[in-house]
Design an enzyme around this catalytic site. Structure first.
Site, PDB file in Angstrom:
ATOM      1  N   CYS A   1      -6.536   2.660 -17.543  1.00 37.09           N
ATOM      2  CA  CYS A   1      -4.898   2.812 -17.911  1.00 37.09           C
ATOM      3  C   CYS A   1      -4.628   2.538 -19.405  1.00 37.09           C
ATOM      4  O   CYS A   1      -3.559   3.135 -20.216  1.00 37.09           O
ATOM      5  CB  CYS A   1      -4.120   1.429 -16.892  1.00 37.09           C
ATOM      6  SG  CYS A   1      -5.105   0.310 -17.108  1.00 37.09           S
TER       7      CYS A   1
ATOM      8  N   HIS B   1      -7.728  -1.365  -0.792  1.00 41.90           N
ATOM      9  CA  HIS B   1      -8.333  -0.176  -1.963  1.00 41.90           C
ATOM     10  C   HIS B   1      -7.755   1.152  -1.549  1.00 41.90           C
ATOM     11  O   HIS B   1      -8.300   1.276  -0.547  1.00 41.90           O
ATOM     12  CB  HIS B   1     -10.171  -1.199  -1.502  1.00 41.90           C
ATOM     13  CG  HIS B   1     -10.568  -1.168  -2.965  1.00 41.90           C
ATOM     14  ND1 HIS B   1     -10.168  -0.312  -4.034  1.00 41.90           N
ATOM     15  CD2 HIS B   1     -11.439  -1.412  -3.863  1.00 41.90           C
ATOM     16  CE1 HIS B   1     -10.422  -0.550  -5.681  1.00 41.90           C
ATOM     17  NE2 HIS B   1     -11.870  -1.548  -5.050  1.00 41.90           N
TER      18      HIS B   1
ATOM     19  N   GLU C   1       0.952  -3.367 -11.339  1.00 35.70           N
ATOM     20  CA  GLU C   1       0.081  -2.127 -13.075  1.00 35.70           C
ATOM     21  C   GLU C   1       0.188  -0.803 -12.939  1.00 35.70           C
ATOM     22  O   GLU C   1      -0.814  -0.791 -12.140  1.00 35.70           O
ATOM     23  CB  GLU C   1      -1.187  -3.058 -13.006  1.00 35.70           C
ATOM     24  CG  GLU C   1      -1.240  -4.639 -12.840  1.00 35.70           C
ATOM     25  CD  GLU C   1      -0.924  -5.432 -14.788  1.00 35.70           C
ATOM     26  OE1 GLU C   1      -0.917  -4.042 -15.381  1.00 35.70           O
ATOM     27  OE2 GLU C   1      -0.640  -6.465 -14.721  1.00 35.70           O
TER      28      GLU C   1
ATOM     29  N   GLY D   1      -2.010   0.481 -10.398  1.00 36.37           N
ATOM     30  CA  GLY D   1      -2.343   2.569  -9.674  1.00 36.37           C
ATOM     31  C   GLY D   1      -1.014   3.311 -10.763  1.00 36.37           C
ATOM     32  O   GLY D   1      -0.675   2.802 -11.476  1.00 36.37           O
TER      33      GLY D   1
HETATM   34  P1  NAP Z   1      -2.948   5.972  -6.633  1.00 34.41           P
HETATM   35  O1  NAP Z   1      -2.929   7.417  -6.328  1.00 34.41           O
HETATM   36  O2  NAP Z   1      -1.371   5.185  -7.164  1.00 34.41           O
HETATM   37  O3  NAP Z   1      -3.163   5.171  -5.930  1.00 34.41           O
HETATM   38  C1  NAP Z   1      -3.860   3.921  -6.074  1.00 34.41           C
HETATM   39  C2  NAP Z   1      -3.721   2.817  -5.229  1.00 34.41           C
HETATM   40  O4  NAP Z   1      -1.968   3.012  -4.152  1.00 34.41           O
HETATM   41  C3  NAP Z   1      -4.790   3.266  -3.712  1.00 34.41           C
HETATM   42  O5  NAP Z   1      -5.234   2.019  -3.455  1.00 34.41           O
HETATM   43  C4  NAP Z   1      -3.852   4.179  -3.552  1.00 34.41           C
HETATM   44  O6  NAP Z   1      -4.325   4.404  -1.714  1.00 34.41           O
HETATM   45  C5  NAP Z   1      -2.789   3.610  -3.101  1.00 34.41           C
HETATM   46  N1  NAP Z   1      -1.251   4.323  -2.630  1.00 34.41           N
HETATM   47  C6  NAP Z   1      -1.045   5.848  -3.208  1.00 34.41           C
HETATM   48  N2  NAP Z   1      -0.019   5.794  -2.717  1.00 34.41           N
HETATM   49  C7  NAP Z   1       0.466   4.808  -2.079  1.00 34.41           C
HETATM   50  C8  NAP Z   1       1.844   4.384  -1.432  1.00 34.41           C
HETATM   51  N3  NAP Z   1       2.935   5.388  -1.572  1.00 34.41           N
HETATM   52  N4  NAP Z   1       1.778   3.935  -1.032  1.00 34.41           N
HETATM   53  C9  NAP Z   1       0.821   2.476  -1.156  1.00 34.41           C
HETATM   54  N5  NAP Z   1       0.057   2.882  -1.255  1.00 34.41           N
HETATM   55  C10 NAP Z   1      -0.567   3.914  -2.303  1.00 34.41           C
HETATM   56  O7  NAP Z   1      -3.434   5.216  -8.206  1.00 34.41           O
HETATM   57  P2  NAP Z   1      -4.407   6.808  -9.094  1.00 34.41           P
HETATM   58  O8  NAP Z   1      -3.992   8.074  -9.802  1.00 34.41           O
HETATM   59  O9  NAP Z   1      -5.700   6.704  -7.971  1.00 34.41           O
HETATM   60  O10 NAP Z   1      -4.672   5.519  -9.820  1.00 34.41           O
HETATM   61  C11 NAP Z   1      -4.775   6.399 -11.481  1.00 34.41           C
HETATM   62  C12 NAP Z   1      -3.393   5.352 -12.098  1.00 34.41           C
HETATM   63  O11 NAP Z   1      -3.690   3.760 -12.007  1.00 34.41           O
HETATM   64  C13 NAP Z   1      -3.176   5.957 -13.021  1.00 34.41           C
HETATM   65  O12 NAP Z   1      -1.745   6.299 -13.473  1.00 34.41           O
HETATM   66  C14 NAP Z   1      -3.926   4.771 -13.696  1.00 34.41           C
HETATM   67  O13 NAP Z   1      -3.173   4.390 -15.172  1.00 34.41           O
HETATM   68  C15 NAP Z   1      -2.839   3.514 -13.264  1.00 34.41           C
HETATM   69  N6  NAP Z   1      -4.282   2.128 -13.323  1.00 34.41           N
HETATM   70  C16 NAP Z   1      -2.822   0.997 -14.351  1.00 34.41           C
HETATM   71  C17 NAP Z   1      -3.575   0.119 -14.167  1.00 34.41           C
HETATM   72  C18 NAP Z   1      -3.153  -1.074 -15.697  1.00 34.41           C
HETATM   73  O14 NAP Z   1      -3.439  -2.398 -15.302  1.00 34.41           O
HETATM   74  N7  NAP Z   1      -1.697  -0.593 -15.791  1.00 34.41           N
HETATM   75  C19 NAP Z   1      -5.322  -0.010 -14.324  1.00 34.41           C
HETATM   76  C20 NAP Z   1      -5.822   1.211 -13.587  1.00 34.41           C
HETATM   77  C21 NAP Z   1      -5.406   2.047 -13.251  1.00 34.41           C
HETATM   78  P3  NAP Z   1      -5.263   6.051  -1.241  1.00 34.41           P
HETATM   79  O15 NAP Z   1      -6.741   6.292  -3.003  1.00 34.41           O
HETATM   80  O16 NAP Z   1      -5.380   5.823  -0.194  1.00 34.41           O
HETATM   81  O17 NAP Z   1      -4.601   6.668  -1.442  1.00 34.41           O
END
Ligand code: NAP
Length: 457
Positions: free
Chosen positions: A265, A158, A231, A209
């Site tokens: 998102c 998470h 997603e 994410g």
């Molecule tokens: P994020 O930084 O990508 O984080 C999401 C998850 O990925 C976290 O558990 C994060 O861990 C992990 N993570 C980050 N970089 C990683 C890497 N290089 N390798 C493996 N795991 C990695 O996303 P966010 O900025 O917090 O969340 C917002 C984004 O999610 C927005 O762009 C939003 O639109 C998108 N989103 C999409 C949907 C959909 O269904 N399409 C739904 C909700 C959100 P850490 O927390 O430890 O960094």
């Protein structure tokens, strides 16, 4: 990033958590693998019973869990309660429908020289879920419910800022009756995802994410030839045509942009309005956004709480500042307020042009951009001028415009005279850089199964 609960309304660190070391991660993967070997032999009816029991627990614990979500990421308590209830509903939905969705089909046996030919869907093993903080429960549950009902097991990584939600999820299925290890939380940072995904007992991955995280995980999965669902982000268009009910469109636009403090998102982010009603829309939309109450997410009167992280708020503020510096106009909001916590006001920006970051990048906070279009064709051109393609909304009472908009929008979903919402019954996912694959409905449960074909002489 440290694994910690930091209250975004105050900036105060409430609790920190020691990450799992590699031995503990291995122990949990082993346990989930062994749980899979047992779970795959259980019946749908048995799994459904456990799933319904987990749903009952979730409903019974709604107040405590909602308070946790609000504490860790700042959504209002009312929206946190709704998220918990919706998650429980999704557990029951897949308890009710998994067997029907995973019943194989008879094929045309004579055509292939067989006495019988058919398909079956089988579970595949331990699936890794990498999840975001914005819906700490729902995002996980919408993947985990179908995965477990299919007979797979789950290891969850998470987001680092919602560890208590992650630990709540760690036990909910086991408390419902699922064998230990059917669902395991790994308290690890993003850098520790790669070895988990390369572990041969982990057979597939789903990530919700940001786009960079999705690209990184998908490239690792690709090199291991493991199935991946992504997603990712969105910058959803919300089109308003002259025939629309303007009052309703404006009221819905406000909710569509600001629900979850503007951090969904599928929040509508770009409002593309026909020139005949553009001025009226901007005036009413600005007035409605300006009356929203920003503040303590635990207070009943609050519409918008803080953004979840300090860096997230900085990014939103930078996108807006860049646009304003280049000549865009904030008709309301547009500046970080004084005081503690990571608040950002509801903001409406007009006059956004292609040279501004706000034109192309996702604003993950309560910031709306409004564009003027001379025709539906121009509105569709603006709507599709993005690397994203998640969801969309179109407001029109004209049947031909509705048809053209549905056909013309390059997205995963179109909501007509409404706003994008996820439902257990409706497939969810994006096109273009918004992702690969689908969640929810029948498509969601068929992502992580082996469609096996059987041919008998
Ligand atoms: P994020 O930084 O990508 O984080 C999401 C998850 O990925 C976290 O558990 C994060 O861990 C992990 N993570 C980050 N970089 C990683 C890497 N290089 N390798 C493996 N795991 C990695 O996303 P966010 O900025 O917090 O969340 C917002 C984004 O999610 C927005 O762009 C939003 O639109 C998108 N989103 C999409 C949907 C959909 O269904 N399409 C739904 C909700 C959100 P850490 O927390 O430890 O960094």
């Amino acid at each position: 990033m440290a694994i910690a609960t930091i209250n975004p309304a105050t900036g105060e660190t409430v609790a920190t958590f020691e990450p799992h070391d590699s031995a503990e991660v291995d122990r949990r993967i082993t346990q989930s693998h062994e749980a899979f070997l047992g779970l795959r032999g259980t019946t749908f009816a048995q799994r459904a019973e456990w799933m319904r029991a987990a749903a009952d627990l979730m409903d019974a614990e709604v107040e405590e869990t909602a308070a946790l979500l609000t504490l860790e990421m700042g959504k209002t308590l009312a929206q946190a309660r709704a998220e918990v209830r919706k998650s429980a509903t999704n557990l029951r939905f897949y308890a009710d429908h998994a067997e029907e969705y995973l019943t194989g089909r008879e094929l045309d046996a004579p055509a292939v020289g067989a006495t019988r030919a058919y398909t079956v869907y089988e579970p595949i093993g331990v699936v890794l879920a990498v999840m975001p903080w914005n819906y700490p429960l729902w995002q996980v549950i919408r993947f985990a419910a179908p995965a477990l009902m299919a007979g797979n097991t789950v290891v969850l990584k998470h987001a680092s800022n919602v560890p208590q939600a992650a630990l709540y999820l760690d036990t909910i299925f086991e408390r419902g009756g699922f064998p230990a290890g059917s669902f395991n939380t790994l308290l690890i940072g993003a850098r520790e995802v790669e070895p988990v995904l390369r572990d041969r007992r982990v057979v597939a991955v789903t990530l919700t994410g940001s786009e960079p995280a999705g690209r990184s995980v998908a490239s690792i999965a690709g090199s291991e030839v493991k199935h991946v669902v992504l997603e990712l982000g969105g910058s959803d268009p919300f089109l308003v045509m002259p025939s629309a009910d303007l009052e309703k469109a404006v009221a819905t636009a406000v909710t569509a942009r600001t629900s979850n403090n503007g951090q969904a998102c599928i929040n509508a982010k770009r409002f593309i309005v026909h020139e005949d009603i553009y001025d009226a829309f901007v005036e009413k939309f600005t007035a409605a956004m300006a009356t929203l109450v920003v503040g303590d997410p635990t207070a009943d009167a609050t519409d918008i709480g803080p953004l979840a992280t300090s860096s997230g708020r900085d990014e939103v503020a930078e996108l807006v500042a860049d646009a304003l510096a280049q000549g865009a106009v904030a008709t309301t909001g547009g500046a970080i307020p004084d005081g503690p916590g990571w608040f950002y006001p509801p903001t409406v920006v007009t006059g956004v042009t292609k040279s501004m970051r706000l034109y192309a990048e996702e604003a993950f906070g309560p910031v709306a951009t409004v564009f003027r279009a001379a025709s539906l064709d121009e509105a569709l051109e603006i709507a599709n001028d993005t690397t994203f393609g998640l969801s969309s909304a179109v407001w029109t009472e004209d049947a031909e415009e509705e048809r053209r908009a549905i056909a013309g929008l390059v997205v995963g979903a179109v909501f007509v005279n409404g706003m994008s919402i996820s439902y257990p019954q409706v497939p969810f996912g994006g096109t273009k850089d918004s992702g690969i694959g689908r969640e929810l409905s029948v498509e969601g449960i068929r992502e992580f199964v082996n469609a096996k074909s059987v041919w008998k002489a």
